[in-house]
Design a protein around this motif. Structure first.
Motif, PDB file in Angstrom:
ATOM      1  N   LYS A   4       0.815  -1.214   0.000  1.00 35.60           N
ATOM      2  CA  LYS A   4       0.000   0.000   0.000  1.00 35.60           C
ATOM      3  C   LYS A   4       0.854   1.272   0.000  1.00 35.60           C
ATOM      4  CE  LYS A   4      -3.887  -2.349   2.251  1.00 35.60           C
ATOM      5  NZ  LYS A   4      -3.258  -3.686   2.172  1.00 35.60           N
ATOM      6  N   LYS A   5       2.147   1.149   0.246  1.00 33.39           N
ATOM      7  CA  LYS A   5       3.042   2.305   0.214  1.00 33.39           C
ATOM      8  C   LYS A   5       3.704   2.495  -1.148  1.00 33.39           C
ATOM      9  CE  LYS A   5       4.328   1.996   5.120  1.00 33.39           C
ATOM     10  NZ  LYS A   5       5.468   1.864   6.063  1.00 33.39           N
ATOM     11  N   GLN A   6       3.476   1.567  -2.070  1.00 34.55           N
ATOM     12  CA  GLN A   6       4.195   1.609  -3.333  1.00 34.55           C
ATOM     13  C   GLN A   6       3.484   2.482  -4.367  1.00 34.55           C
ATOM     14  OE1 GLN A   6       7.128   0.104  -3.011  1.00 34.55           O
ATOM     15  NE2 GLN A   6       6.350  -0.544  -0.989  1.00 34.55           N
ATOM     16  N   ILE A   7       4.261   3.013  -5.283  1.00 28.15           N
ATOM     17  CA  ILE A   7       3.725   3.689  -6.463  1.00 28.15           C
ATOM     18  C   ILE A   7       3.633   2.650  -7.570  1.00 28.15           C
ATOM     19  CG2 ILE A   7       4.126   5.480  -8.199  1.00 28.15           C
ATOM     20  CD1 ILE A   7       5.756   6.980  -6.064  1.00 28.15           C
ATOM     21  N   MET A   8       2.455   2.461  -8.123  1.00 16.59           N
ATOM     22  CA  MET A   8       2.267   1.462  -9.156  1.00 16.59           C
ATOM     23  C   MET A   8       2.570   2.062 -10.531  1.00 16.59           C
ATOM     24  SD  MET A   8       1.583  -0.726  -6.948  1.00 16.59           S
ATOM     25  CE  MET A   8       1.431  -2.148  -8.033  1.00 16.59           C
ATOM     26  N   ALA A   9       3.206   1.271 -11.360  1.00 14.69           N
ATOM     27  CA  ALA A   9       3.563   1.724 -12.700  1.00 14.69           C
ATOM     28  C   ALA A   9       2.329   1.785 -13.593  1.00 14.69           C
ATOM     29  CB  ALA A   9       4.594   0.781 -13.313  1.00 14.69           C
ATOM     30  N   THR A  10       2.254   2.816 -14.391  1.00 14.97           N
ATOM     31  CA  THR A  10       1.213   2.915 -15.411  1.00 14.97           C
ATOM     32  C   THR A  10       1.777   2.382 -16.735  1.00 14.97           C
ATOM     33  OG1 THR A  10       1.893   5.100 -16.171  1.00 14.97           O
ATOM     34  CG2 THR A  10       0.380   5.002 -14.284  1.00 14.97           C
ATOM     35  N   LYS A  11       0.917   2.237 -17.719  1.00 18.09           N
ATOM     36  CA  LYS A  11       1.390   1.770 -19.026  1.00 18.09           C
ATOM     37  C   LYS A  11       2.305   2.803 -19.676  1.00 18.09           C
ATOM     38  CE  LYS A  11      -2.075  -1.721 -19.969  1.00 18.09           C
ATOM     39  NZ  LYS A  11      -3.035  -2.312 -20.940  1.00 18.09           N
ATOM     40  N   GLU A  12       2.166   4.057 -19.275  1.00 22.01           N
ATOM     41  CA  GLU A  12       3.112   5.062 -19.747  1.00 22.01           C
ATOM     42  C   GLU A  12       4.506   4.771 -19.202  1.00 22.01           C
ATOM     43  OE1 GLU A  12       3.114   7.847 -21.840  1.00 22.01           O
ATOM     44  OE2 GLU A  12       1.323   6.794 -22.562  1.00 22.01           O
ATOM     45  N   ASP A  13       4.551   4.280 -17.951  1.00 21.70           N
ATOM     46  CA  ASP A  13       5.836   3.942 -17.340  1.00 21.70           C
ATOM     47  C   ASP A  13       6.490   2.747 -18.025  1.00 21.70           C
ATOM     48  OD1 ASP A  13       5.726   5.934 -15.301  1.00 21.70           O
ATOM     49  OD2 ASP A  13       4.335   4.674 -14.160  1.00 21.70           O
ATOM     50  N   TRP A  14       5.694   1.920 -18.680  1.00 20.28           N
ATOM     51  CA  TRP A  14       6.246   0.768 -19.375  1.00 20.28           C
ATOM     52  C   TRP A  14       7.109   1.171 -20.565  1.00 20.28           C
ATOM     53  CZ3 TRP A  14       1.758  -3.336 -20.097  1.00 20.28           C
ATOM     54  CH2 TRP A  14       1.277  -3.720 -18.834  1.00 20.28           C
ATOM     55  N   LYS A  15       6.866   2.347 -21.112  1.00 23.28           N
ATOM     56  CA  LYS A  15       7.537   2.746 -22.345  1.00 23.28           C
ATOM     57  C   LYS A  15       8.977   3.175 -22.080  1.00 23.28           C
ATOM     58  CE  LYS A  15       3.162   4.400 -24.366  1.00 23.28           C
ATOM     59  NZ  LYS A  15       2.436   5.586 -24.877  1.00 23.28           N
ATOM     60  N   PHE A  16       9.798   2.980 -23.083  1.00 24.76           N
ATOM     61  CA  PHE A  16      11.189   3.379 -23.025  1.00 24.76           C
ATOM     62  C   PHE A  16      11.362   4.676 -23.820  1.00 24.76           C
ATOM     63  CE2 PHE A  16      11.260  -1.010 -21.957  1.00 24.76           C
ATOM     64  CZ  PHE A  16      12.418  -1.269 -21.231  1.00 24.76           C
ATOM     65  N   GLU A  17      11.871   5.708 -23.169  1.00 26.67           N
ATOM     66  CA  GLU A  17      12.037   6.988 -23.852  1.00 26.67           C
ATOM     67  C   GLU A  17      12.985   6.868 -25.026  1.00 26.67           C
ATOM     68  OE1 GLU A  17      13.349   9.769 -21.000  1.00 26.67           O
ATOM     69  OE2 GLU A  17      11.552   9.619 -19.741  1.00 26.67           O
ATOM     70  N   GLU A  18      13.986   5.971 -24.899  1.00 29.89           N
ATOM     71  CA  GLU A  18      14.993   5.836 -25.945  1.00 29.89           C
ATOM     72  C   GLU A  18      14.542   4.954 -27.082  1.00 29.89           C
ATOM     73  OE1 GLU A  18      15.384   5.296 -22.802  1.00 29.89           O
ATOM     74  OE2 GLU A  18      16.880   6.689 -22.030  1.00 29.89           O
ATOM     75  N   ALA A  19      13.342   4.363 -26.978  1.00 27.03           N
ATOM     76  CA  ALA A  19      12.943   3.337 -27.951  1.00 27.03           C
ATOM     77  C   ALA A  19      12.965   3.875 -29.378  1.00 27.03           C
ATOM     78  CB  ALA A  19      11.543   2.827 -27.620  1.00 27.03           C
ATOM     79  N   SER A  20      12.570   5.123 -29.559  1.00 33.92           N
ATOM     80  CA  SER A  20      12.508   5.663 -30.903  1.00 33.92           C
ATOM     81  C   SER A  20      13.882   5.863 -31.529  1.00 33.92           C
ATOM     82  CB  SER A  20      11.762   7.007 -30.883  1.00 33.92           C
ATOM     83  OG  SER A  20      12.451   7.937 -30.068  1.00 33.92           O
ATOM     84  N   ARG A  21      14.920   5.894 -30.672  1.00 30.75           N
ATOM     85  CA  ARG A  21      16.265   6.117 -31.187  1.00 30.75           C
ATOM     86  C   ARG A  21      17.046   4.818 -31.350  1.00 30.75           C
ATOM     87  NH1 ARG A  21      16.044  10.180 -27.178  1.00 30.75           N
ATOM     88  NH2 ARG A  21      17.594   9.151 -25.868  1.00 30.75           N
ATOM     89  N   ILE A  22      16.447   3.679 -30.938  1.00 29.38           N
ATOM     90  CA  ILE A  22      17.157   2.404 -31.012  1.00 29.38           C
ATOM     91  C   ILE A  22      16.997   1.803 -32.394  1.00 29.38           C
ATOM     92  CG2 ILE A  22      17.240   0.060 -30.105  1.00 29.38           C
ATOM     93  CD1 ILE A  22      16.453   1.201 -27.420  1.00 29.38           C
TER      94      ILE A  22
END
Length: 497
Positions: free
Chosen positions: A479-497
């Motif tokens: 209950k103290k954790q921050i849960m990841a959203t699907k936005e968090d799943w994405k890699f910012e660098e993905a478009s440059r790979i």
């Protein structure tokens, strides 16, 4: 003692159809016990232990690590090696079967055990104390030749003659560290690999049924609500959610992460914790043949990145036959505290219980941002091809951790009618072929403590705590954790790979 009154005709109830319950049922039936019934709230006969079809336990999974490396804990090393012949025999039996003779969910081409190897990679440039202890025990057992220390000239030379041309380079350095000029230190365990957990459970349930074991499954008929006690406090049966009562001479409680929920008295020894898992779905094979080849079990090992439960706490697997790459995080074992009523005593306990995709109610699963960030960090560094794909799914895998990561297999104190068989602590599945062998010995001769009887006996809170001492106020609380959203799943660098 209890064993003097337990005959082969006595009714035995097993609560839980995961790895602990199945292995116990199989070995009890092989030992001649004729009246064994396994109860589980999940309809495994219908969903074939498939998480995609609603199966909801740690034993129901795409894959689990098969390793023999246990540091100083040579008993577990030996127990794992004892099972390899059986795993191999099961593979052969499945492959030689006609399709119509196999249970639903299995086909003759299935390998439930895959000896792809296990890379235990260091991230600090040296072998850990556990690795050094493992190598010592492997040497003492005459198995050192199965372990290859990366960077050791003799081991490297031996590896190139042991593996097919090019195989050693792929398996020992799947992350391309040498090519990038990075240090590569670790151990490749050629005895290890992975087991296909859901298919293995389906197979062993099939073997149990052939031996006469009965299964009562489903939320109404198979879900245990309480235990029936006699006037002396001895367990003499179970009561299901559907109000049916079943009497027994012995109840084996093997309910995995639901064990403390069903029997709160064990919560000082066992605690339910979550490991975090994410998935990367590769594009179709015809669109990405290179990726399918790179992450295949032939070219890519099971791996731990800096230690399975140390450092990043990251480990992963080759792709499945459907192109799924699974990566897990156990750097933090999360707890979920709730009020649990013990129907036997009427007392309410505040203990950790599962919060799965289907229990206590169905919800869209989410893993913590902490886990996602840790996995993304490793993926960007070591497997950038996956970053380009992005995380496509997640799961929380709820285990039952013991005080010291050892199993708990023993009679409940002052209750010769119940044995607790739990505490897998995230490393139990590999013992599916052998665990039940030791369970039978403990049940039949509880006063004769062999190595495993002593190792798994009822323990106190003194000594290692494995996080159990932190309680609800500790940092692992769900209950103290921050849960990841699907936005968090994405890699910012993905478009440059």
């Amino acid at each position: 003692m209890a064993s003097a009154r337990l005959t082969k005709e006595c009714p035995i109830i097993i609560v839980g159809a995961g790895v602990f319950g199945l292995s116990s049922a199989l070995h009890l039936s092989q030992a001649g016990y004729k009246d064994i019934t396994v109860f589980d709230k999940q309809p495994y006969a219908e969903n074939e232990y498939s998480t995609a079809r609603g199966a909801d336990a740690a034993s129901a999974d795409l894959n689990k690590v098969m390793r023999m490396s246990y540091g100083e804990e040579i008993e577990y090393q030996r127990l794992a090696f004892d099972g390899v012949d059986t795993w191999n025999a099961w593979n052969r039996e499945i492959q030689s079967s006609k399709p119509e003779d196999l249970p639903r969910g299995l086909k003759p081409s299935d390998l439930i055990w895959n000896n792809c190897g296990f890379l235990r990679m260091s991230t600090d440039g040296r072998l850990s104390a556990m690795e050094r202890a493992t190598l010592g025990n492997m040497t003492r057992e005459g198995l050192r030749q199965t372990q290859f220390v990366i960077g050791d000239p003799e081991d490297e030379e031996r590896a190139r003659s042991h593996f097919q041309p090019g195989e050693w380079e792929k398996k020992s350095d799947p992350f391309g560290r040498r090519r990038q000029g990075k240090e590569l230190v670790g151990v490749f365990d050629s005895t290890a690999g992975f087991v296909e957990a859901s298919k293995a459970c389906t197979w062993v349930m099939h073997l149990c049924r052939k031996n006469g074991v009965r299964f009562v499954l489903g939320k109404r008929d198979g879900q245990v609500a309480s235990f029936i006690k006699d006037g002396n406090g001895k367990t003499v049966g179970i009561r299901t959610v559907g109000s049916a009562e079943y009497r027994s001479k012995l109840v084996i409680l093997a309910a995995g992460s639901w064990t403390p929920y069903l029997f709160p008295a064990v919560s000082s020894l066992l605690e339910t914790t979550a490991g975090s898992v994410v998935f990367f779905q590769l594009p179709p094979r015809d669109r990405a043949p290179d990726l399918w080849d790179r992450f295949s079990p032939e070219n890519f090992p099971v791996f731990s990145y800096g230690g399975w439960s140390n450092g990043h706490g990251i480990g992963g697997f080759p792709r499945t036959e459907n192109g799924i790459v699974k990566i897990g995080y156990r750097g933090t074992k999360y707890t979920n505290y709730e009020d649990v009523l013990d129907p036997t005593t009427g007392r309410t306990h505040r203990i950790s219980v599962p919060k799965t995709a289907y229990w206590p109610q169905t919800y869209d699963p989410a893993v913590t941002k902490q886990a996602v960030d840790a996995i993304k960090e490793v993926v960007k560094e070591a497997m950038p091809e996956l970053a380009a794909i992005g995380i496509t799914g997640c799961r929380n895998c709820w285990y039952t951790d013991s005080l010291d990561n050892g199993f708990l297999v023993d009679y409940v104190p002052n209750d010769e009618g119940m044995v607790v068989c739990s505490g897998g602590s995230g490393h139990g599945f590999k013992f599916l072929p052998t665990l039940g062998r030791e369970v039978v010995k403990i049940i039949e001769e509880p006063e004769v403590k062999n190595d495993y009887g002593r190792l798994w006996q009822w323990r106190t809170k003194e000594g290692p705590k494995n996080g159990l001492e932190q309680g609800e106020a500790g940092p692992r609380n769900w209950k103290k954790q921050i849960m990841a959203t699907k936005e968090d799943w994405k890699f910012e660098e993905a478009s440059r790979i």
